[in-house]
Design a protein around this motif. Structure first.
Motif, PDB file in Angstrom:
ATOM      1  N   CYS A  52       0.843  -1.195   0.000  1.00  0.00           N
ATOM      2  CA  CYS A  52       0.000   0.000   0.000  1.00  0.00           C
ATOM      3  C   CYS A  52       0.880   1.248   0.000  1.00  0.00           C
ATOM      4  CB  CYS A  52      -0.906  -0.008   1.226  1.00  0.00           C
ATOM      5  SG  CYS A  52      -1.823   1.517   1.435  1.00  0.00           S
TER       6      CYS A  52
ATOM      7  N   CYS B 110       0.197   3.411   3.539  1.00  0.00           N
ATOM      8  CA  CYS B 110       0.619   2.966   4.883  1.00  0.00           C
ATOM      9  C   CYS B 110       1.667   1.862   4.826  1.00  0.00           C
ATOM     10  CB  CYS B 110      -0.589   2.507   5.682  1.00  0.00           C
ATOM     11  SG  CYS B 110      -1.236   0.904   5.150  1.00  0.00           S
TER      12      CYS B 110
ATOM     13  N   CYS C 288      -6.901  -1.999   1.288  1.00  0.00           N
ATOM     14  CA  CYS C 288      -5.855  -2.166   2.294  1.00  0.00           C
ATOM     15  C   CYS C 288      -6.524  -2.354   3.657  1.00  0.00           C
ATOM     16  CB  CYS C 288      -4.941  -0.941   2.312  1.00  0.00           C
ATOM     17  SG  CYS C 288      -3.747  -0.972   3.656  1.00  0.00           S
TER      18      CYS C 288
ATOM     19  N   CYS D 221      -5.271   0.858   6.180  1.00  0.00           N
ATOM     20  CA  CYS D 221      -5.612   2.284   6.062  1.00  0.00           C
ATOM     21  C   CYS D 221      -6.860   2.531   5.225  1.00  0.00           C
ATOM     22  CB  CYS D 221      -4.441   3.069   5.479  1.00  0.00           C
ATOM     23  SG  CYS D 221      -4.230   2.852   3.705  1.00  0.00           S
TER      24      CYS D 221
HETATM   25 ZN   LIG Z   1      -2.785   1.106   3.434  1.00  0.00          ZN
END
Ligand SMILES: [Zn+2]
Length: 295
Positions: free
Chosen positions: A7, A10, A36, A39
């Motif tokens: 990701c 994050c 994700c 996040c």
């Molecule tokens: Zn993320």
């Protein structure tokens, strides 16, 4: 096709399947969206990249880059554009402190340059980045500023940097924000408008929601993932402002993708656009949101 394994917001690497969507404007292929777990950023993956991705932009229907009008949706888009341009200019004036003439603006993903033309009319010094050759040439004709094909060709600093529905298209998310930040003056302001996948119209239309626009939209943001992205880049979020007209426009396209006829497309779009804005009044989860941030 490229699979996203980390990701960009994050750095998490655990994803769940989110939804499958069709590309309604160009290829009619189906793409998977993943979310994700950490996040909540939603990602188009697998996705075409580089030159393969460019092929998905080749369509007469891709109206943000063309000015020829046909059909009811295009007509509505153009009619609202005049209003929206003025509204956007007033917004950057309010938050960007651009009352004195000669301030510099960079519109990243400037399309055919209508917004920059509006800014130039108001005595701003304009510059733009636009990867599409055709759109860039038109933007160059509309303004006297420098319109370049990529961020690497931009020089100088800007008091205002705008991205009107552009960030969701960029392949190198972090790299782009890092470079844009380098071109922002110390007291400069960034305006980033993106579709909001937690809006009532996104929830209503599901896989038909025009805000997904796969595979051109590579990232699908919520307030949570955007706030986290700003944190990562040490950008201070000042305010989040809705683009209320987008609820109508996105609902109109979504109705079209669902296969509604012309009349019901218009009546349903007005109804659903209004409902979306009403529903978003209390939690500010509007169809599109503008994030205003500074260093
Ligand atoms: Zn993320």
């Amino acid at each position: 096709m490229v699979r996203v394994t980390e990701c960009p917001v994050c750095q998490g690497n655990s994803f769940s399947d989110f939804i499958k969507c069709e590309d309604y404007t160009v290829s009619h292929e189906t793409f998977q969206l993943i979310k994700c777990r950490q996040c909540s950023l939603v990602i188009t993956s697998p996705r075409p990249d580089g030159e393969k991705l460019e092929k998905y932009y080749v369509s007469d229907d891709y109206i943000s880059h063309s000015n020829k009008s046909s059909g009811v949706v295009d007509y509505a888009y153009k009619a609202s554009r005049v209003f929206t341009l003025r509204w956007k200019y007033n917004l950057i004036q309010k938050f960007g402190d651009v009352k004195k003439p000669g301030l510099r603006i960079l519109d990243f993903g400037c399309g055919t340059g209508f917004f920059l033309r509006e800014c130039e009319k108001n005595k701003m010094l304009v510059a733009g980045v636009e990867p599409s050759d055709k759109a860039r040439e038109m933007a160059q004709q509309q303004t006297s500023g420098s319109i370049v094909p990529n961020l690497e060709s931009v020089s100088g600093l800007f008091e205002i940097i705008t991205l009107w529905h552009v960030l969701e298209h960029v392949e190198q998310l972090n790299d782009t924000i890092t470079k844009l930040k380098q071109h922002l003056t110390e007291t400069g302001t960034m305006f980033i408008a993106v579709p909001n996948l937690e809006s009532p119209d996104a929830k209503k239309y599901q896989q038909y929601w025009a805000g997904y626009d796969v595979p051109r939209h590579l990232w699908h943001f919520s307030k949570r993932s955007m706030e986290r992205l700003f944190n990562r880049h040490n950008l201070r979020l000042l305010k989040i402002i809705p683009l209320k007209l987008d609820a109508y426009y996105v609902s109109m396209l979504s109705e079209k993708y669902k296969g509604a006829n012309k009349l019901t497309t218009i009546t349903n779009a007005i109804k659903e656009g209004w409902k979306s804005n009403q529903g978003a009044r209390y939690n500010t989860q509007y169809s599109s949101l503008i994030y205003i941030a500074r260093k």
